[in-house]
Write a protein that holds these residues in place. Structure first.
Motif, short mmCIF file in Angstrom:
data_model
loop_
_atom_site.label_atom_id
_atom_site.label_comp_id
_atom_site.label_asym_id
_atom_site.label_seq_id
_atom_site.Cartn_x
_atom_site.Cartn_y
_atom_site.Cartn_z
N ASP A 12 20.85 -0.06 43.95
CA ASP A 12 19.16 0.31 44.64
C ASP A 12 19.19 1.99 45.02
N GLY A 13 20.31 2.09 45.54
CA GLY A 13 20.30 3.70 46.17
C GLY A 13 20.13 4.63 45.44
N LEU A 14 20.31 4.47 43.93
CA LEU A 14 20.06 5.48 42.83
C LEU A 14 18.83 5.83 42.70
N CYS A 72 33.73 8.74 44.32
CA CYS A 72 32.50 7.85 43.54
C CYS A 72 31.44 8.74 43.19
N GLY A 73 31.85 9.97 42.57
CA GLY A 73 30.70 10.75 42.11
C GLY A 73 29.73 11.43 43.10
N GLY A 74 30.08 11.28 44.17
CA GLY A 74 29.32 12.08 45.37
C GLY A 74 28.18 11.19 45.78
N ASN A 75 28.24 9.56 45.48
CA ASN A 75 27.26 8.85 45.82
C ASN A 75 27.15 8.59 47.49
N TYR A 76 25.90 8.31 47.63
CA TYR A 76 25.60 8.01 49.16
C TYR A 76 26.24 6.53 49.58
N VAL A 111 23.15 15.32 41.21
CA VAL A 111 22.49 14.04 40.83
C VAL A 111 23.12 13.51 39.39
N TYR A 112 23.22 14.37 38.30
CA TYR A 112 23.99 13.84 37.26
C TYR A 112 25.26 13.14 37.52
N ASN A 113 26.16 13.93 38.48
CA ASN A 113 27.45 13.17 38.61
C ASN A 113 27.47 11.87 39.03
N ARG A 114 26.51 11.84 39.81
CA ARG A 114 26.26 10.47 40.73
C ARG A 114 26.03 9.31 39.56
N PHE A 115 25.09 9.73 38.56
CA PHE A 115 24.97 8.60 37.52
C PHE A 115 25.97 8.52 36.62
#
Length: 465
Positions: free
Chosen positions: A195-197, A169-173, A235-239
């Motif tokens: 929200d977590g972003l 998932c893009g490395g999201n937390y 950060v870019y990959n998560r977005f």
């Protein structure tokens, strides 16, 4: 890094510009009357919000700011290291007011121990990260001569390294860690939230920029120096993953939550959840160095904004709490926090040139002015800001998002509105310079009307965020 001091200087210059403009003869421009009226209205509304900010600050002055709750916390939490208190600190800093800055300095002094530890920090919760953003504005202050703020930032960075991430998932937390294997809330099903972003990613960008500027050094779990480039890419990959995966194909809106196991969104579009994501995007773009990451994030902004503009209320410029529903959904109303967050994102994107079409600046300014004119009540010194949805986990029905109360003077709406106020005069001036704002529909080539949701289901019991 957010340049809050620079914001206050820009606002002062804009105010001077506006005063000069009002003295010019009427024949200077055929459109000057309309532009001056819009600017004068905006200036008055901005001043009202700034007066309200001072009112809220003064109301909460006390000897120890680690002792809660604050008046803007309608959940009445006694522990003060909370994301909504952090949002208020950010807002106070953005006003450029020295008394407000002193309040923020005291907040961090009282909530951080001399060794950089934070007694009220909730481990495993992304929400705990956001409260640290204001620290980056204070790194050079005399009050930080013992470096305890750097130690606090290192502590939080290390906590994030222990937080579960989803590589697919893009490395999201994970938004909220489980306790001893037991589900803690609806976040245990809907693991990733919009929200977590906002809660974690701007903090990481602040870290990267502070390192790059020589104001901070951090070490990772292996004891190696953290390099800014590694943060920028993560950060870019998560977005990028969120933009590609959490967007609903039918409405163009973004799911509030994502189920990692089932690989699907929750199918519900909560204004504040989308608002957090919107603010995160423009803040990240501002802090991201020039290059492919920044360019790609800017490129996707119009599509995101266009989807939201289709649901913007024509009379007030605001958005409903559940975005794609109107009043046919019981207890759904035009909601202040999500609307203020969208106002902030739209105006910042327009002011900074991330989007150039005037419709975005106008939409953001309309939202800001609409909130002030429809949701601020009372007189100076006794203002209240109404219709701020209190809290929410991730729901399985649209009706779920209307089960908690709408409150007045709640931090999530108050903080976002103050932040939007610091941008509004600049937007009004820029729109006046470029001529009458565009009134064209969001996408003249797209005849698609907002979809009508299905009949709402019975609400579930709300869960803790």
């Amino acid at each position: 890094m957010k340049k809050r001091k620079a914001v206050s200087k820009v606002l002062s210059l804009i105010l001077m510009f506006c005063m000069i403009i009002t003295l010019l003869p009427a024949y200077v421009s055929a459109d000057s009357g309309t532009g001056d009226t819009e600017m004068a209205k905006t200036e008055g509304n901005v001043q009202k919000v700034l007066n309200y900010a001072a009112q809220m600050r003064d109301k909460n002055q006390k000897g120890d700011l680690s002792q809660g709750p604050f008046s803007w916390d309608t959940e009445e939490k006694k522990d003060t290291w909370r994301y909504f208190n952090g949002l208020m600190m950010d807002a106070f800093l953005m006003t450029g007011d020295e008394t407000s800055r002193s309040f923020v300095e005291q907040f961090y002094e009282d909530n951080i121990e001399e060794d950089g530890s934070i007694p009220d920090y909730a481990e495993g919760e992304l929400d705990s990260v956001e409260a640290a953003r204001g620290l980056f504005d204070l790194l050079d202050d005399e009050v930080n001569s013992d470096n305890k703020y750097e130690q606090a930032i290192q502590f939080i960075y290390s906590e994030l390294e222990n937080q579960t991430i989803y590589g697919e998932c893009g490395g999201n937390y994970l938004h909220k860690q489980e306790t001893n294997g037991e589900p803690t809330s609806s976040w245990s099903t809907w693991n990733i939230g919009l929200d977590g972003l906002y809660m974690a990613q701007p903090f990481l960008m602040e870290c990267a920029n502070a390192i790059d500027e020589g104001k901070l050094s951090l070490k990772d779990a292996k004891g190696q120096e953290v390099r800014p480039t590694s943060i920028y890419g993560a950060v870019y990959n998560r977005f990028k993953w969120v933009a590609e995966s959490m967007k609903d194909d039918t409405t163009g809106l973004y799911h509030h939550g994502w189920d990692v196991k089932k690989k699907k969104g929750n199918g519900h579009f909560w204004a504040r959840g989308i608002g957090w994501y919107a603010m995160a995007q423009v803040d990240i773009i501002e802090m991201m160095p020039e290059g492919e990451y920044r360019t790609a994030m800017i490129r996707q902004l119009p599509t995101f904004f266009d989807a939201m503009l289709k649901y913007q209320d024509a009379d007030t410029g605001m958005w409903y709490n559940v975005v794609n529903w109107g009043t046919d959904l019981d207890k759904n109303t035009l909601e202040t926090s999500g609307s203020a967050m969208m106002a902030y994102a739209l105006m910042k994107a327009y002011n900074n040139g991330y989007v150039t079409d005037e419709k975005y600046g106008k939409a953001g300014l309309n939202a800001f002015n609409g909130i002030v004119e429809n949701k601020i009540r009372g007189t100076e010194g006794n203002y209240t800001v109404a219709d701020i949805y209190q809290k929410s986990g991730v729901g399985d029905t649209d009706a779920y998002y209307c089960t908690n109360p709408y409150n007045s003077d709640e931090a999530k709406g108050t903080g976002a509105l103050i932040m939007a106020a610091t941008l509004a005069n600049v937007t009004a001036a820029k729109l006046t310079e470029t001529g009458e704002p565009s009134t064209e529909p969001t996408d003249p080539t797209d005849p698609t009307e907002p979809t009508t949701p299905t009949e709402p289901e019975e609400p579930e019991q709300p869960q803790e965020p």
